[in-house]
Design an enzyme around this catalytic site. Structure first.
Site, PDB file in Angstrom:
ATOM      1  N   LYS A   1      -9.884  -8.773  -3.453  1.00 45.22           N
ATOM      2  CA  LYS A   1     -11.295  -8.453  -3.142  1.00 45.22           C
ATOM      3  C   LYS A   1     -11.325  -6.680  -3.470  1.00 45.22           C
ATOM      4  O   LYS A   1     -12.068  -6.211  -4.186  1.00 45.22           O
ATOM      5  CB  LYS A   1     -11.878  -8.599  -1.926  1.00 45.22           C
TER       6      LYS A   1
ATOM      7  N   LYS B   1      -1.815 -10.598  -7.943  1.00 44.55           N
ATOM      8  CA  LYS B   1      -2.396 -11.228  -6.977  1.00 44.55           C
ATOM      9  C   LYS B   1      -3.934 -10.683  -7.246  1.00 44.55           C
ATOM     10  O   LYS B   1      -4.073  -9.555  -7.481  1.00 44.55           O
ATOM     11  CB  LYS B   1      -2.272 -10.862  -5.436  1.00 44.55           C
TER      12      LYS B   1
ATOM     13  N   LYS C   1       0.777  -1.200   0.111  1.00 44.81           N
ATOM     14  CA  LYS C   1      -0.022   0.003  -0.058  1.00 44.81           C
ATOM     15  C   LYS C   1       0.947   1.231   0.098  1.00 44.81           C
ATOM     16  O   LYS C   1       0.569   2.245  -0.678  1.00 44.81           O
ATOM     17  CB  LYS C   1      -1.060   0.034   1.203  1.00 44.81           C
TER      18      LYS C   1
HETATM   19  P1  ATP Z   1      -8.616  -7.686   0.310  1.00 41.71           P
HETATM   20  O1  ATP Z   1      -8.201  -7.254  -1.227  1.00 41.71           O
HETATM   21  O2  ATP Z   1      -9.786  -6.873   0.951  1.00 41.71           O
HETATM   22  O3  ATP Z   1      -7.411  -7.775   1.288  1.00 41.71           O
HETATM   23  P2  ATP Z   1      -8.411 -10.460  -0.360  1.00 41.71           P
HETATM   24  O4  ATP Z   1      -8.998 -10.873  -1.791  1.00 41.71           O
HETATM   25  O5  ATP Z   1      -6.927 -10.266  -0.417  1.00 41.71           O
HETATM   26  O6  ATP Z   1      -9.200  -9.207   0.204  1.00 41.71           O
HETATM   27  P3  ATP Z   1      -8.420 -11.655   2.552  1.00 41.71           P
HETATM   28  O7  ATP Z   1      -9.417 -11.389   2.984  1.00 41.71           O
HETATM   29  O8  ATP Z   1      -7.229 -10.535   2.481  1.00 41.71           O
HETATM   30  O9  ATP Z   1      -8.917 -11.465   0.597  1.00 41.71           O
HETATM   31  O10 ATP Z   1      -7.948 -12.827   2.453  1.00 41.71           O
HETATM   32  C1  ATP Z   1      -8.623 -14.112   2.721  1.00 41.71           C
HETATM   33  C2  ATP Z   1      -8.009 -15.233   2.548  1.00 41.71           C
HETATM   34  O11 ATP Z   1      -7.868 -15.764   0.828  1.00 41.71           O
HETATM   35  C3  ATP Z   1      -6.270 -15.356   2.971  1.00 41.71           C
HETATM   36  O12 ATP Z   1      -6.136 -16.672   3.389  1.00 41.71           O
HETATM   37  C4  ATP Z   1      -5.378 -15.159   1.902  1.00 41.71           C
HETATM   38  O13 ATP Z   1      -4.315 -15.450   1.724  1.00 41.71           O
HETATM   39  C5  ATP Z   1      -6.429 -15.612   0.725  1.00 41.71           C
HETATM   40  N1  ATP Z   1      -6.194 -15.257  -0.624  1.00 41.71           N
HETATM   41  C6  ATP Z   1      -6.487 -13.813  -0.836  1.00 41.71           C
HETATM   42  N2  ATP Z   1      -6.206 -13.447  -2.395  1.00 41.71           N
HETATM   43  C7  ATP Z   1      -5.626 -14.686  -2.569  1.00 41.71           C
HETATM   44  C8  ATP Z   1      -4.979 -15.020  -3.933  1.00 41.71           C
HETATM   45  N3  ATP Z   1      -5.102 -14.304  -4.964  1.00 41.71           N
HETATM   46  N4  ATP Z   1      -4.628 -16.116  -4.078  1.00 41.71           N
HETATM   47  C9  ATP Z   1      -4.407 -17.142  -3.235  1.00 41.71           C
HETATM   48  N5  ATP Z   1      -4.928 -16.746  -1.931  1.00 41.71           N
HETATM   49  C10 ATP Z   1      -5.635 -15.669  -1.634  1.00 41.71           C
HETATM   50 MG    MG Z   2      -5.928  -9.331   1.403  1.00 43.62          MG
END
Ligand code: ATP
Ligand code: MG
Length: 338
Positions: free
Chosen positions: A206, A203, A116
């Site tokens: 969300k 990556k 970030k």
């Molecule tokens: P945000 O962007 O709001 O951080 P996020 O998609 O990264 O959301 P998190 O809630 O931070 O999701 O993570 C939830 C779980 O999903 C964690 O165990 C994280 O490691 C896994 N995860 C998130 N994105 C990925 C990805 N692209 N590939 C594999 N695992 C993921």
């Molecule tokens: Mg995340």
């Protein structure tokens, strides 16, 4: 030596809809561990989401919808303890205690924080660093989430591995100073998955507007997959291996995400067939996209159906939250009081 009890904990932030990175990085493992009969604690990380979400209605709606998606994916509130982080406020107390022994330099090396920081324009406003104290302290709160239930294993995707390692360091430091109070969890396995975004970034996330979601209907799936940039020429693969771990990193990132999804969802012969087309330099992008979209929609269909099922409405979520927080509270209070 005392036998490990196999307590599992993991959480997801209610910052949007669950996507394929969440599923294959985390939820698939959650389900496997649940079915193996471990004691599983799965929570919705609503405190953590406050560094991203600003609208109260979004926040409440997304929390409930994420819990309904958990259930739709196969997480069972009768087998796993599924709860909301803010229903366990003693986590905040433990986070405060852990913060007292956590080095700021250590936190500044956190991947989420650095990521970030890297997106802030070089010309910062008069207040300097606009990021929140909560974002810098994310790994401390995550350590509290893990340590408060005395978790042994924390199934997370590759992007969260460093944060689990920080939790291990914090727990060891705390025990060194104050005695063996906290249970130190195991490290995350080295082959955890990181699914790239549909925009070709490292990556899928969300908060990054680059996701393929578990609740996407067939039209949206096709639209999103067709929108993946495939104008770049295929790179030479210089390997005979079919193993996605070996071959996919050699592709341009946007093609890599399509092949990775195909390897996760389609029968192996379909994935191998498209790999052959890639190697032979045939024209295949259009067919790859429609084939992948079909497999994605087939995977999503039962999840969408269970998401909308009568027994999975807002009220049933509120009911199981109430029942499950009563199961986790005594464990958590025991940790903060010891
Ligand atoms: P945000 O962007 O709001 O951080 P996020 O998609 O990264 O959301 P998190 O809630 O931070 O999701 O993570 C939830 C779980 O999903 C964690 O165990 C994280 O490691 C896994 N995860 C998130 N994105 C990925 C990805 N692209 N590939 C594999 N695992 C993921
Ligand atoms: Mg995340």
């Amino acid at each position: 030596m005392q036998e490990k009890r196999g307590i599992i904990l993991s959480g997801i932030r209610p910052t949007g809809r669950l996507h394929y990175g969440n599923y294959f990085g985390a939820i698939a493992k959650f389900i496997e561990l649940q079915e193996q009969g471990h004691c599983c604690y799965y929570f919705i990380a609503d405190y953590h989401a406050l560094t991203t979400i600003t609208d109260r209605q979004d926040y409440l709606r997304q929390t409930i919808d994420m819990l309904r998606t958990y259930v739709a994916c196969g997480l069972d509130p009768a087998k796993s303890v599924i709860y909301r982080q803010s229903d366990l406020p003693c986590t905040a107390e433990l986070s405060l205690l852990l913060g007292m022994i956590t080095n700021i330099g250590h936190l500044e090396r956190g991947t989420t924080y650095k990521d970030k920081m890297g997106k802030i324009p070089a010309t910062k406003g008069p207040e300097g660093n606009p990021l929140s104290y909560g974002l810098l302290g994310y790994p401390v709160l995550m350590a509290a989430d893990i340590l408060i239930v005395r978790a042994d294993k924390v199934p997370v995707g590759d992007d969260q591995r460093q944060h689990v390692e920080m939790a291990i360091d914090i727990a060891q430091k705390f025990n060194y100073r104050f005695g063996e109070v906290l249970n130190v969890p195991e490290a995350v396995s080295r082959n955890a998955l990181r699914l790239p975004g549909l925009d070709g970034s490292a990556k899928m996330g969300k908060s990054d507007n680059n996701t393929l979601d578990l609740l996407d209907d067939p039209k949206t799936v096709l639209q999103k997959i067709k929108g993946v940039q495939t104008t770049t020429d295929p790179l030479p693969l210089d390997t005979d291996s079919d193993d996605p771990e070996v071959v996919i990193p050699k592709m341009p990132p946007s093609l890599g995400v399509l092949y990775r999804l195909l390897s996760l969802l389609a029968p192996i012969e379909v994935y191998q067939d498209f790999l052959g087309k890639y190697r032979r330099g045939e024209k295949f992008y259009g067919m790859l996209k429609t084939t992948l979209a079909e497999h994605v929609s087939k995977f999503n269909a039962p999840i969408i159906e269970r998401f909308n099922a009568p027994g999975n409405d807002d009220q049933s979520v509120r009911d199981f939250l109430r029942a499950n927080v009563a199961k986790v509270t005594p464990v958590a209070l025991d940790t903060v009081e010891s």
